[in-house]
Design an enzyme around this catalytic site. Sequence first.
Site, PDB file in Angstrom:
ATOM      1  N   ALA A  75       0.696  -1.156  -0.078  1.00  0.00           N
ATOM      2  CA  ALA A  75      -0.028  -0.096  -0.010  1.00  0.00           C
ATOM      3  C   ALA A  75       0.953   1.405   0.097  1.00  0.00           C
ATOM      4  O   ALA A  75       0.553   2.242  -0.638  1.00  0.00           O
ATOM      5  CB  ALA A  75      -0.898   0.010   1.160  1.00  0.00           C
ATOM      6  N   HIS A 205      -0.855  -8.069   3.047  1.00  0.00           N
ATOM      7  CA  HIS A 205      -0.370  -8.471   4.400  1.00  0.00           C
ATOM      8  C   HIS A 205      -1.214  -8.154   5.244  1.00  0.00           C
ATOM      9  O   HIS A 205      -1.259  -8.462   6.533  1.00  0.00           O
ATOM     10  CB  HIS A 205       0.924  -8.235   4.644  1.00  0.00           C
ATOM     11  N   THR A 244      10.010  -7.209 -12.771  1.00  0.00           N
ATOM     12  CA  THR A 244       9.546  -8.276 -12.839  1.00  0.00           C
ATOM     13  C   THR A 244       8.637  -8.657 -11.589  1.00  0.00           C
ATOM     14  O   THR A 244       8.730  -8.358 -10.142  1.00  0.00           O
ATOM     15  CB  THR A 244      10.505  -9.287 -12.489  1.00  0.00           C
ATOM     16  N   CYS A 330       4.255   1.766  12.073  1.00  0.00           N
ATOM     17  CA  CYS A 330       5.040   2.370  11.313  1.00  0.00           C
ATOM     18  C   CYS A 330       5.754   3.592  12.037  1.00  0.00           C
ATOM     19  O   CYS A 330       6.926   4.020  11.704  1.00  0.00           O
ATOM     20  CB  CYS A 330       4.490   2.987  10.027  1.00  0.00           C
TER      21      CYS A 330
HETATM   22  C1  LIG Z   1      -0.400  -0.721   6.540  1.00  0.00           C
HETATM   23  C2  LIG Z   1      -1.240   0.176   6.218  1.00  0.00           C
HETATM   24  C3  LIG Z   1      -0.372   1.079   5.234  1.00  0.00           C
HETATM   25  C4  LIG Z   1       1.191   0.482   4.544  1.00  0.00           C
HETATM   26  O1  LIG Z   1       0.700  -0.865   3.593  1.00  0.00           O
HETATM   27  P1  LIG Z   1       2.052  -1.581   3.375  1.00  0.00           P
HETATM   28  O2  LIG Z   1       1.619  -2.574   2.398  1.00  0.00           O
HETATM   29  O3  LIG Z   1       2.742  -2.197   4.475  1.00  0.00           O
HETATM   30  O4  LIG Z   1       3.121  -0.651   2.473  1.00  0.00           O
HETATM   31  C5  LIG Z   1      -0.847   2.107   4.463  1.00  0.00           C
HETATM   32  N1  LIG Z   1      -2.162   2.551   5.156  1.00  0.00           N
HETATM   33  C6  LIG Z   1      -2.708   2.029   5.882  1.00  0.00           C
HETATM   34  C7  LIG Z   1      -3.833   2.397   6.506  1.00  0.00           C
HETATM   35  C8  LIG Z   1      -2.274   0.697   6.591  1.00  0.00           C
HETATM   36  O5  LIG Z   1      -2.848  -0.034   7.439  1.00  0.00           O
END
Ligand SMILES: *Cc1c(COP(=O)(O)O)cnc(C)c1O
Length: 398
Positions: A75, A205, A244, A330
């Site tokens: 994301a 994930h 890829t 994060c």
């Molecule tokens: C986990 C998350 C992300 C980041 O996603 P990743 O796939 O870990 O980069 C972004 N926005 C929200 C709301 C999330 O919970």
Amino acid sequence: MALRFPIYLDNHATTPLDPRVLEAMLPYFTEKFGNASSRQHQFGWEAEAGVELARKQIAELINANPKEIIFTSGATESINLALKGTALAYSDKKNHIITTQIEHKATLDTCKRLEKMGFKIDYVPVDRYGLVDPDEIKKRITPETILVSVMFANNEIGTIEPIEEIGKICAERGVLFHTDAAQALGKIPIDVQKLNIDLMSISAHKIYGPKGVGALFIKKKTPKIKIIPIIDGGGHEGGLRSGTLNVPGIVGFGEACKIAKAEMEEEAKRTKYLRDKLQNEIMKKLEDVYLNGHPVNRLPNNLNLSFFGVESEAIFMGMKEVALSSGSACSSTSVEKSHVLKAIGLNDDLISSAIRFGIGRFNTEEEIDYVIDRIVEVVKHLRDISPKYKLRKETTKF
Ligand SMILES: *Cc1c(COP(=O)(O)O)cnc(C)c1O
């Protein structure tokens, strides 16, 4: 059944891989190892078939067309592509983006970068439940506005935003609408057509799929949404994201979406039952516990509570056999206070005593019962040994 420790209650940070997802992925690590772009032989065709099935499975979960799905590394990358990609593509005529104060850092930090590049960003405030007022978005739209980006559901407090209203406003005003649906996908229904979503970032994930895979939904419409790619190379994914493809990861993402589509309704009921039990029992057994987030418009698996008078860190230390979090994974390495809890107006005491419970597919009622007992025990103990607790209770207003 005997409990197994540690108990994982941090399903907003990431989710365990569903064994069925692993099963679907395994052949793509071994015999079906081909490069999905190899057009001349069976290895390539098999890999491509796996990728295209996944594209279809993901599209079906959100009522999109498979052609509208672009694979990324997660994301975070999808958000970067949506925001930077459109900002750069439309920068000859426009320079304004609207977002909110409670977005994930992936959005906020991307917006900060765009500000440094000369774009103007509006960070719309939220109310005490974390809700964005669609009228506040509407008021800020100008002829300069390229894009509105509002998260579908918040990763700390679970609040679900009025996406349909915001989508409608953006459609009426001819402004692009992006939503970060990393937490909402697979937890609550998402229909990109009904909600007028132009761009949507999702991640595998968070829905029992593998890490390092995500997608950006890009609506096919006229005029075509313009996006300048961030990663150039072999022209994969329609030239929007070269490199890829992570075939096993993508296959896993597809399978995770297929399972979510089939089981989401049941699962939401079950996690909500466990969440409500956790919340009600804790609040019944402890005083001075406050719910953060919207009491109703909230993800079924989310619970964020402030335990007045104790530090969340002390609670974690007191019950290390349960994996909990104070908020966003994060930013948990930094001492910075949650920007989300700040934005909903919590005072510093309640921010530093906040705990996020993220209930998932594999949590059992026994685990929830255990956590209720332990948290009550730990909080009572911490309050007992805190000479400040009584005093603060009498003097602090909130
Ligand atoms: C986990 C998350 C992300 C980041 O996603 P990743 O796939 O870990 O980069 C972004 N926005 C929200 C709301 C999330 O919970």
